[in-house]
Design an enzyme around this catalytic site. Structure first.
Site, PDB file in Angstrom:
ATOM      1  CB  SER A  88      -0.941   0.002   1.203  1.00 51.44           C
ATOM      2  OG  SER A  88      -1.950   0.957   1.020  1.00 51.44           O
ATOM      3  CB  THR A 190      -1.278   4.903   4.608  1.00 46.87           C
ATOM      4  OG1 THR A 190      -2.149   4.756   3.504  1.00 46.87           O
ATOM      5  CG2 THR A 190      -0.665   6.290   4.615  1.00 46.87           C
ATOM      6  CB  THR A 208      -0.692   5.961   0.911  1.00 48.67           C
ATOM      7  OG1 THR A 208      -1.461   4.766   0.850  1.00 48.67           O
ATOM      8  CG2 THR A 208      -1.478   7.070   0.237  1.00 48.67           C
ATOM      9  NE  ARG A 218      -9.513   7.260  -2.588  1.00 51.67           N
ATOM     10  CZ  ARG A 218      -8.730   6.997  -1.543  1.00 51.67           C
ATOM     11  NH1 ARG A 218      -7.444   6.801  -1.702  1.00 51.67           N
ATOM     12  NH2 ARG A 218      -9.237   6.919  -0.329  1.00 51.67           N
ATOM     13  CB  VAL A 219      -6.520  12.390  -4.688  1.00 50.74           C
ATOM     14  CG1 VAL A 219      -5.632  12.947  -3.596  1.00 50.74           C
ATOM     15  CG2 VAL A 219      -5.818  12.479  -6.049  1.00 50.74           C
ATOM     16  CB  THR A 241      -3.495   4.684   8.289  1.00 46.76           C
ATOM     17  OG1 THR A 241      -3.555   3.664   7.290  1.00 46.76           O
ATOM     18  CG2 THR A 241      -3.783   4.066   9.642  1.00 46.76           C
ATOM     19  N   GLY A 242      -6.268   4.599   6.805  1.00 45.16           N
ATOM     20  CA  GLY A 242      -7.618   4.047   6.694  1.00 45.16           C
ATOM     21  C   GLY A 242      -8.382   4.667   5.549  1.00 45.16           C
TER      22      GLY A 242
HETATM   23  N1  ASP Z   1      -5.633   6.602   3.778  1.00 40.68           N
HETATM   24  C1  ASP Z   1      -5.272   5.941   2.557  1.00 40.68           C
HETATM   25  C2  ASP Z   1      -6.183   6.401   1.462  1.00 40.68           C
HETATM   26  O1  ASP Z   1      -7.381   6.505   1.682  1.00 40.68           O
HETATM   27  C3  ASP Z   1      -5.366   4.476   2.599  1.00 40.68           C
HETATM   28  C4  ASP Z   1      -4.650   3.781   3.678  1.00 40.68           C
HETATM   29  O2  ASP Z   1      -4.462   4.276   4.775  1.00 40.68           O
HETATM   30  O3  ASP Z   1      -4.233   2.661   3.405  1.00 40.68           O
HETATM   31  O4  ASP Z   1      -5.734   6.580   0.369  1.00 40.68           O
END
Ligand code: ASP
Length: 328
Positions: A88, A190, A208, A218-219, A241-242
């Site tokens: 990721s 991330t 990430t 997509r961002v 993260t998430g």
């Molecule tokens: N926060 C990141 C995103 O939405 C994804 C992740 O944390 O893995 O792009």
């Protein structure tokens, strides 16, 4: 010294609760809250997920040599960026639904400077491109082909980031093409990292490849200053993260830092930021969001929606992996 919470009168605390919204299910949170960390003196590095362990080591090495927190943060997150096993971040990241690996990254230093790139392809170290946006341009954020052009001008090499392993996962995904978030490290890993150097200065970095199999273009939250990362050298820093969409809608990292500015401990600030998301989302079990935070005094905190999020903390000479408290 900066733990202003202890100086707040009850009435001030009540006013703050009104201003920032008191947590629904406060009791539930309390039961699952990790204990407040003691104040520390000296350098500290905190970062998301298990790969934060190696990132912390690299960051601490810079700090112990007398380096700046911002150099430490960049050096730290470059470790998972270059690791093809991390699916990721950077090289080896899972692609979007068109099979393209697109990267988001940002960095903030102790002076409040910020640099960011988003929707960047074919460059392993997106964080170092973000660093150069911060250090060598009048801008904060470069996107897509413009960010790539800038990176190439600065001497970065174009590389194929899609490893065989990631390509295989994408091909398996294409069979059903189910556009559905996956909550934990299976999909979200991330790296967000906050460092405090020997001068007591705070900086952070976040990088990430974003949500796996996202729509092309997509961002997420990670390159958005205030969403995926925020640092204020007078107060502290936070990173996320998430599911980026949930973090962006609440400007989560900025929120955590502002709560700390107003007297919340890093732990309580992370909890409140998660509760903002909890209050406005029903399908929580499909999502993970995890915050980590540190204040100027070196107190740390973390909180997430559901079990499964952990973070690495390097302080007092020890680097340890800690399970975050969660809402669910
Ligand atoms: N926060 C990141 C995103 O939405 C994804 C992740 O944390 O893995 O792009």
């Amino acid at each position: 010294m900066l733990n202003r919470r202890s100086f707040l009168s009850k009435s001030t605390a009540a006013t703050l609760a009104m201003l920032f919204g008191s947590s629904v299910a406060q009791k539930k949170i309390k039961a699952q809250t990790t204990p407040e960390n003691n104040l520390i003196s000296g350098p500290l590095v905190i970062s998301t997920w298990i790969h934060g362990m190696a990132a912390n080591e690299a960051a601490m090495e810079v700090i112990l040599k007398g380096g700046r927190a911002v150099d430490a943060a960049e050096a730290g997150v470059r470790v998972p960026e270059a690791d093809p096993e991390n699916m990721s971040v950077g090289l080896g990241g899972l692609p979007d639904r068109d099979g393209k690996v697109t990267l988001d990254a940002c960095i903030m230093d102790e002076k409040g400077n910020a640099g960011s790139v988003c929707f960047l392809e074919n460059i392993v170290h997106a964080i170092s491109v973000a660093r150069l946006v911060m250090d060598t341009t009048p801008h904060v954020m470069l996107a897509g082909s413009g960010a790539l052009q800038f990176a190439l001008e600065k001497g970065f090499q174009k590389e194929n980031l899609l490893t065989e392993k990631a390509k295989k996962r994408w091909e398996e995904w294409k069979i059903e093409s189910k556009y559905q978030p996956v909550p934990n490290i299976e999909n979200h890993d991330t790296i967000g990292l906050i460092a405090i150097d020997q001068q007591g200065n705070i900086s952070g970095a976040c990088t990430t490849s974003g949500m796996a199999f996202k729509i092309h273009g997509r961002v997420g939250d990670s390159p958005i200053i205030g969403a995926g990362l925020f640092v204020d050298n007078e107060v502290g820093g936070a990173t996320a993260t998430g599911t980026g969409e949930l973090v962006m809608r609440t400007l989560g990292s900025f929120l955590v830092v502002e709560l700390m500015r107003n007297g919340y401990t890093p732990q309580k600030a992370c909890e409140e930021a998660v509760m903002r998301i909890v209050k406005s989302n029903k399908n929580l079990k499909d999502h993970q969001v995890g915050y980590i935070a540190v204040n100027k005094a070196g107190e740390t905190g973390s909180f997430c929606i559901q079990p499964g999020f952990n973070y690495a903390l390097f302080k007092d000479g020890k680097n340890v992996l800690i399970d975050s408290g969660s809402y669910l």
